[in-house]
Design an enzyme around this catalytic site. Structure first.
Site, PDB file in Angstrom:
ATOM      1  N   CYS A  65       2.317   1.783   1.460  1.00 22.86           N
ATOM      2  CA  CYS A  65       1.691   1.736   2.783  1.00 22.86           C
ATOM      3  C   CYS A  65       2.104   2.898   3.672  1.00 22.86           C
ATOM      4  O   CYS A  65       1.428   3.195   4.668  1.00 22.86           O
ATOM      5  CB  CYS A  65       2.021   0.415   3.472  1.00 22.86           C
ATOM      6  SG  CYS A  65       1.475  -1.038   2.550  1.00 22.86           S
TER       7      CYS A  65
ATOM      8  N   HIS B 231       1.353  -0.192  11.366  1.00 20.75           N
ATOM      9  CA  HIS B 231       0.762  -0.589  10.087  1.00 20.75           C
ATOM     10  C   HIS B 231       0.130  -1.959  10.234  1.00 20.75           C
ATOM     11  O   HIS B 231       0.741  -2.896  10.753  1.00 20.75           O
ATOM     12  CB  HIS B 231       1.854  -0.610   9.012  1.00 20.75           C
ATOM     13  CG  HIS B 231       1.405  -1.116   7.689  1.00 20.75           C
ATOM     14  ND1 HIS B 231       0.216  -0.747   7.112  1.00 20.75           N
ATOM     15  CD2 HIS B 231       1.992  -1.990   6.816  1.00 20.75           C
ATOM     16  CE1 HIS B 231       0.085  -1.343   5.947  1.00 20.75           C
ATOM     17  NE2 HIS B 231       1.147  -2.102   5.744  1.00 20.75           N
TER      18      HIS B 231
ATOM     19  N   ASN C  22      -4.879  -5.786   5.174  1.00 19.81           N
ATOM     20  CA  ASN C  22      -3.932  -4.716   4.888  1.00 19.81           C
ATOM     21  C   ASN C  22      -4.548  -3.769   3.860  1.00 19.81           C
ATOM     22  O   ASN C  22      -4.740  -4.139   2.704  1.00 19.81           O
ATOM     23  CB  ASN C  22      -2.634  -5.314   4.350  1.00 19.81           C
ATOM     24  CG  ASN C  22      -1.571  -4.266   4.073  1.00 19.81           C
ATOM     25  OD1 ASN C  22      -1.825  -3.069   4.121  1.00 19.81           O
ATOM     26  ND2 ASN C  22      -0.366  -4.721   3.770  1.00 19.81           N
TER      27      ASN C  22
END
Length: 329
Positions: free
Chosen positions: A114, A256, A286
């Protein structure tokens, strides 16, 4: 002359196919209320079966190139942050280079989960400031739907597919990337904490690994939550300190997009008002390396930020990896 890496163009691509929480109720033992309360996610987008991550990245890159008003031949380097590359090798970045016709660029993938896009920004910033390169394309893209276990309700509800891209160019104006802070801690690299156990040289693909679903995402959610809530504020504050900027001077905070509870907890720890926090996890879930650049591209197109604004981005991912960057538009 002091050089800066200005962000002169952005672009994003979101697949058209939508998978809602209600749709998931027909796939796995879950329900819309359970998912919303624990994650904040309402829907996510899924790439069509014939689309690889390079297809998403290529579309995002073309939009960023158009936004920056440059020619693909102007690009010196292409960096793609992804953990769902088209193939083990060649790299996804090479497929993107071919699709763009960016023949003067060299290209490679960056695997930091990520944190991939922010890692890419930090690397591109250093290369531009060194004087070696003028124009760099940084992409974050994932097709996580291909590595999700659709029988595991604790993970399959979380992830979606997307790609975002940014053009960085050398300038003598004090703008673009003002400071970055990236880090990692291999003590948290166990694949059962967050990762995909099989498919690499340690555990090559066999009938057994496939049957045991070891090629799909594994995660210990509570531990990952605690790590994210601790690490992201620390990383954000270090980037601000390097730039000599206070949190009050930040115009938009882009964390994030992993989970609404993580986003809210990080914002609270930083003491940043909710209206300054950009959130789109409800619409996309996500998307790993793509989350922060997709959010930034959306914020720009929505008019949430303007020239001269300060944007603080922070992320964390498997490895454990983390990164933060302060950008002046």
């Amino acid at each position: 002359m002091v050089r800066y890496a200005a962000m002169t163009g952005t672009g994003a691509y979101i697949p058209e196919k939508v998978l809602t929480n209600v749709n998931l109720e027909n796939i796995v033992d879950t329900n819309d209320e359970w998912i919303r309360q624990r994650t904040g996610i309402v829907k996510r987008h899924i790439a069509e079966p014939d689309m690889a991550v390079s297809d998403l990245c290529l579309r995002a890159a073309r939009r960023a190139i158009k936004d920056a008003e440059i020619d693909p031949l102007d690009i010196d380097l292409i960096i793609v942050g992804t953990v769902t590359s088209d193939t083990l090798f060649p790299s996804t970045a090479c497929y993107v280079q071919r699709g763009l016709g960016a023949k003067k660029a060299y290209a490679f993938d960056l695997a930091a989960a990520c944190a991939g896009f922010v890692y890419g920004l930090d690397l591109a910033d250093g290369l531009i400031k060194s004087g070696r390169y003028e124009t760099i394309l940084v992409i974050g893209g994932e097709v996580l739907s291909r590595i999700v276990d659709w029988t595991d309700r604790n993970t399959c509800v979380l992830f979606g597919d997307a790609a975002g891209a940014a053009i960085l160019q050398a300038t003598d104006e004090e703008k673009g990337i003002l400071a970055s802070y990236c880090g990692s801690d291999g003590d948290y690299s166990d694949t059962d904490l967050l990762g995909v156990p099989a498919g690499g040289s340690r555990m090559p693909a066999t009938c057994e690994t496939v049957n045991q679903k070891l090629h799909t995402i594994k995660m210990r959610g509570r531990e990952v939550f605690k790590l994210g809530v601790r690490i992201m504020p620390e990383a954000a504050l270090k980037a601000l300190a390097l730039a000599g900027i206070t949190i009050d001077e930040v115009d938009l905070f882009i964390p994030h997009q992993a989970n609404i509870r993580i986003i809210e907890a990080v914002g609270d720890r930083l003491g940043i008002p909710r209206e300054k926090v950009y959130i789109n996890v409800d619409r996309y879930g996500n998307t790993s390396a793509a989350t922060t650049i997709v959010a930034l591209d959306e914020a720009i197109r929505e008019g949430r930020v303007n020239s001269g604004d300060m944007i603080l981005m922070v992320t964390f991912g498997a490895g454990l990896t983390w990164g933060s960057t302060l950008i002046k538009l």
